[in-house]
Design an enzyme around this catalytic site. Structure first.
Site, PDB file in Angstrom:
ATOM      1  N   ASP A 330       0.852  -1.174   0.000  1.00 60.01           N
ATOM      2  CA  ASP A 330       0.000   0.000   0.000  1.00 60.01           C
ATOM      3  C   ASP A 330       0.895   1.234   0.000  1.00 60.01           C
ATOM      4  OD1 ASP A 330      -2.600   1.240   0.217  1.00 60.01           O
ATOM      5  OD2 ASP A 330      -2.022   1.813   2.239  1.00 60.01           O
ATOM      6  N   ASP A 704      -2.401  -1.160   5.836  1.00 60.11           N
ATOM      7  CA  ASP A 704      -2.740  -0.683   7.168  1.00 60.11           C
ATOM      8  C   ASP A 704      -4.231  -0.491   7.369  1.00 60.11           C
ATOM      9  OD1 ASP A 704      -3.088   1.444   5.507  1.00 60.11           O
ATOM     10  OD2 ASP A 704      -1.806   2.835   6.606  1.00 60.11           O
ATOM     11  N   ASP A 708      -7.444  -3.384   3.332  1.00 59.95           N
ATOM     12  CA  ASP A 708      -6.348  -4.292   3.004  1.00 59.95           C
ATOM     13  C   ASP A 708      -6.529  -5.691   3.593  1.00 59.95           C
ATOM     14  OD1 ASP A 708      -4.903  -2.261   1.678  1.00 59.95           O
ATOM     15  OD2 ASP A 708      -4.149  -1.519   3.585  1.00 59.95           O
TER      16      ASP A 708
END
Length: 973
Positions: A330, A704, A708
């Site tokens: 990410d 985070d 996700d």
């Protein structure tokens, strides 16, 4: 109640008709109860949960565990109760470890449920009141304000400076400004649905009236929960290899037992003795210490990783990192700092660079790469001052900030920002120049404000100085603010805004935008002590209304809402549908925002972490591909990817809309060439991970946010951020980075590779030694020789000599080229890359040399079988202790310094002392069938034990081939 179009596409009238509700009255109590019976409660449903007892029992279904239980039974039948107790202890230890890992991992949905709002302010039958959020139904009209979690998926009806933090759901790095207008277009990404609010996201500014459109599992958060519940946790390569090894060993054990028994009886030996010998060899063939050694090796690796800021939640995941071939990362907070930072300033035709990291107030202003004296640049000072004063955020010392709402208080080092990250960036850059809001407020008094919102795209504040002068300070989108300017501040003087100057400003704005910077423009106007266009009375009316609201809130015991040192204009929710819109207030004070003096531009970005570029370069050197997956815009994602070296010259960039048009098979065909995914949803992330896995990649997924979690759980190795990560992502992960640092992943990969190499070392040692033991017995049977070893000696070697040195191999230091090798194929056999040949060849040499020493001793004195068996026992033990040093290198024993591993030296010395004890301690000699021997026998033992190592060291290892990383084009476009 489902519309023919998406809720974000509809007008208010269409929404009211689709939900059958009057927005001025809300639903009736009976209708709300009826709908709740139809759609259920507004809760995140849990999947089918496995009881703790079943989880524990499942730990004993593993094939290797079944083998160990069989070995326990055999040991007990042979009277080796200590051996049986040891094996049982190992089995129970592994069962409890596995149970606690799985039990904790299945708490993901519990963490997800905690994101829901406990209560909601709802309009029922024309009256406002608070109800449990679980009782909300589609059609309920709700009110939300700063600090609330949105209680369901809603469509906004009226908004007032509303900003929502959605990074946990969409990956958007800054709060989203909301509006109430319909949005056209099909399949608009979540991050672009600016008229929608989503369950569990946090309101960080303003307020709104909205109507509930989806509840429970029909919400976007509910869809993620469904994905998380259905996502399959991948079996690690280590688990697959140990299962494969267990099946191989049981076949070998059965064949060895049958062969020895049959051949021994055929040679005329006693059937009972042959059965005991065969069973002893079967037990020896199964290294019951292997699971314990694997567990210890992983646990020690875990301790080393904790020191390097990586916390392991599942032991097998440590080894999985070693074969990771793709890291899906990410962007926000992982590759970047998740802190908006001003990096470029433009004013008066000059471009200034700003140094410093995050919210640290230390930094320099550079012009032409040289530090500048701000006293020489009045234009720059004026712009910095506007940025600090035209601002509703707060810059505070972290130690004094207290406990703030998660995601609202962005804390780094000694400073933190309470409020909008973009406005926080303006405070930080101002502080670098010495401008602080607290000190400026002593001489600059705020008397009116027109808030920033997505429709106006600007914010203006009226200030009065201690001298009585009044100034309008404004900030906003460059194109919008520029249209309200008639002059420009240039080299300390005010000039008319000519077409040529306007063109220069627009060109500068495009240049900064080309660097993926988010740009804000700044302007001001002196109003000479009075408000223009007759707005003085309007300002007084506004202040009187603010005072009335304050008195009302005090009487009702409600807290005040402060922003920028002044009370916000607010009405009670029960008196009207919602607050007065910013458009109405803007019309009242519109005269403030005319004939402004344009000052300059500030360009800001969520900057990459400084250490990440080197970490990514190391990944490429190790043959690991890094992929960026983000919910942010494509332009920003590409710019960050190029800065970090993720995007090669011919690498492809794909956005969420492209992914929607691709099937899983089509994505799998192109996934090797894609390096950046922008504007993606949770379903997209899961789809990407699955496509990579379909190509045979071992995927590490970092993240985070809540969005996700499904992909983290499905990936071969899920990695969550420890500081900024949500509880949901942590619970779904196998590894948590305590410092949120991408570079820590590289350290974890290095540890993972080293641990797997050590596992291969002690598998090579254990099985090579066991091959030697079985070969001694089997060949002796074929040659009609007496038994070289008695069963108790075989069990002693298997338990003591094999155990301690093998465990010491588990902590062997890594070789220097660990991160210069390509990732191993996760599908490879545990005996791949020549390990099987090394085991068989070295085991054969050990067995033949042991048998040779036995034959020579027995041939010299046929009447003393015990003496010959003692020599065979000592030769086998010493040969294995020499062999353990050879196992430290894939090449030969001479390739590494034998003194690097102190634990191994101690383990070898301990095993040698134990061997001497059973040979020379008189009470133990009858038990272990040993006797004293002299220097002649020891000379034979030492020579026979050294022969296998000498042969392996002298002969070239033709099977050794250096592994090099796969070719990756790192040239960045």
């Amino acid at each position: 109640m489902a519309p023919s179009h998406e809720w974000y596409q509809l007008t208010k009238e269409d929404i009211a008709q689709g939900l059958n509700v009057q927005f001025t009255r809300g639903l009736g109590q009976k209708e709300a109860l009826k709908r709740r019976e139809e759609v259920g409660e507004n809760r995140i449903a849990e999947g089918k949960r496995i009881s703790p007892f079943v989880l524990f029992v499942n730990q004993f279904k593993d094939f290797m565990v079944l083998i160990l239980l069989i070995a326990t039974l055999i040991s007990g039948l042979l009277g080796e109760h200590a051996d049986a107790i040891t094996i049982i202890a190992i089995v129970m230890l592994n069962a409890f470890l596995g149970f606690f890992q799985e039990f904790r991992a299945e708490r993901s949905l519990q963490a997800l449920k905690q994101l829901t709002s406990p209560t909601a302010l709802v309009l029922r039958g024309g009256e406002w009141g608070r109800v449990p959020a679980a009782e909300l139904v589609p059609g309920d009209v709700v009110a939300i304000e700063n600090g609330d979690r949105i209680p369901a998926d809603v469509r906004f009806l009226d908004v007032y400076s509303l900003k929502v933090e959605e990074s946990a759901l969409t990956g958007e790095s800054v709060p989203v400004e909301k509006h109430n207008r319909p949005i056209s277009g099909e399949e608009v990404p979540l991050g672009d649905r600016r008229n929608m609010g989503f369950l569990g996201t946090m309101v960080v500014g303003g307020k709104a009236v909205a109507v509930v459109v989806n509840t429970g599992m029909q919400t976007e958060m509910g869809k993620i929960a469904d994905l998380l519940d259905s996502a399959q946790a991948m079996e690690t390569p280590l688990q697959r290899k140990l299962e494969q090894l267990g099946k191989t060993l049981i076949v070998i054990a059965l064949l060895a037992t049958v062969a020895v028994v049959v051949v021994g009886i055929w040679q005329g030996h006693d059937s009972y003795s042959m059965f005991l010998a065969g069973v002893s060899l079967a037990v020896a063939a199964i290294p019951e210490g292997l699971p314990a050694i694997v567990t210890v090796a992983l646990a020690i690796g875990v301790q080393r990783m904790i020191k390097r800021k990586a916390i392991v939640r599942k032991l097998p995941s440590v080894e999985t990192l070693g074969c990771a071939s793709v890291i899906c990362s990410d962007k926000t907070g992982t590759l970047t700092q998740n802190k908006m930072t001003v990096t470029r300033l433009w004013t008066g035709g000059k471009v200034f660079a700003v140094t410093g990291q995050g919210y640290d107030t230390e930094g320099q202003f550079l012009w032409k790469n040289r530090p500048v004296d701000l006293r020489r640049f009045p234009d720059l000072r004026r712009m910095l001052q506007i940025g600090v004063l035209c601002n509703d955020a707060r810059l505070v010392k972290a130690a004094a900030s207290g406990i703030a709402r998660k995601k609202r208080l962005n804390q780094t080092g000694d400073w933190s920002v309470d409020g909008d990250p973009t406005e926080g960036a303006l405070l930080v850059v101002g502080a670098k120049a010495g401008w602080y809001a607290g000190s400026l407020a002593q001489t600059w008094r705020r008397i009116a404000e027109i808030p920033f919102d997505s429709e106006r795209k600007r914010m203006s504040v009226l200030f009065q100085t201690g001298e009585g002068k009044q100034f309008v300070y404004a900030k906003g989108a460059p194109d919008v603010l520029l249209e309200r300017c008639s002059h420009v501040l240039w080299d300390g003087g005010v000039r008319p805004l000519t077409p040529e100057l306007k063109r220069q400003i627009l060109t500068a704005n495009e240049s900064l935008a080309g660097m993926a910077l988010r740009n804000l423009a700044f302007a001001y106007r002196e109003v000479n002590g009075r408000l223009p266009d007759g707005a003085q009375g309007q300002q007084q009316g506004l202040q009187q209304e603010q005072q009335q609201v304050w008195e009302q809130r005090q009487q009702q015991g409600q807290p005040q809402i402060q922003q920028g040192g002044q009370l916000q204009k607010e009405q009670q929710w029960g008196q009207r549908q919602g607050p007065q819109s910013e458009q109405q207030q803007g019309q009242q004070l519109d005269g403030l925002e005319k004939n402004l003096v344009f000052v300059g531009l500030m360009g800001m970005i969520d900057p990459p972490r400084e250490e990440v570029r080197d970490a990514i370069a190391t990944c490429y050197e190790a043959g690991i591909k890094t992929v960026m997956i983000t919910g942010d815009h494509q332009t920003t994602a590409v710019a960050i990817a190029r800065q970090l070296g993720i995007l090669p010259r011919h690498g492809q960039v794909v956005n969420g809309s492209d992914l929607d048009r691709m099937t899983g098979e089509q994505l799998a065909q192109h996934v090797d060439n894609i390096y950046v995914y922008a504007r993606v949803s949770p379903e997209h992330k899961l789809k990407i991970v699955q496509a990579l896995q379909a190509r045979g990649e071992v995927v590490a997924m970092t993240g985070d946010g809540v969005n996700d979690a499904p992909a983290i759980k499905t990936a071969d190795i899920g990695i969550a951020m420890g500081i900024t990560g949500t509880d949901v992502s942590k619970e779904a992960s196998s590894l948590v980075l305590s410092d949120d640092n991408f570079a820590t992943i590289v350290a974890a990969v290095e540890e993972g590779r080293g641990i797997y190499d050590n596992i291969r070392k002690f598998i090579r040692y254990l099985l090579g030694s066991n091959v030697g033991e079985m070969l001694v017995m089997f060949v002796a049977m074929l040659l009609s020789l007496p038994l070289p070893l008695v069963p108790i000696q075989i069990l002693w070697v298997n338990l003591v000599t094999d155990g301690l040195p093998a465990m010491a191999l588990g902590v062997d230091p890594q070789e220097g080229d660990t991160m210069r090798k390509r990732p191993r194929d996760s599908r490879e056999n545990v005996f791949a890359r020549g390990l099987g040949w090394k085991i068989v060849s070295r085991g054969t040499l050990i067995g033949l040399c042991t048998l040779g020493a036995f034959w020579l001793t027995y041939h010299e004195n046929p009447g003393n079988l015990v003496r010959a068996q003692t020599v065979a026992f000592a030769t086998l033990v010493v040969a294995q202790l020499v062999h353990v040093f050879d196992c430290r290198s894939e090449i030969s024993v001479f390739h590494r310094n034998i003194f690097e591993n102190t634990y191994l030296l101690v383990a070898v010395a301990s095993s040698a002392l134990l061997m001497l004890g059973v040979m020379y301690y008189a009470p133990l000699q009858p038990i272990f069938n040993t006797t004293d021997i002299g220097w002649r026998e020891w000379s034979l033992i030492l020579v026979s034990s050294a022969i296998p190592t000498i042969i392996a060291g002298i002969l070239p290892n033709i099977r050794h081939r250096p592994r090099t990383p796969r070719s990756l084009d790192r040239e960045v476009a």
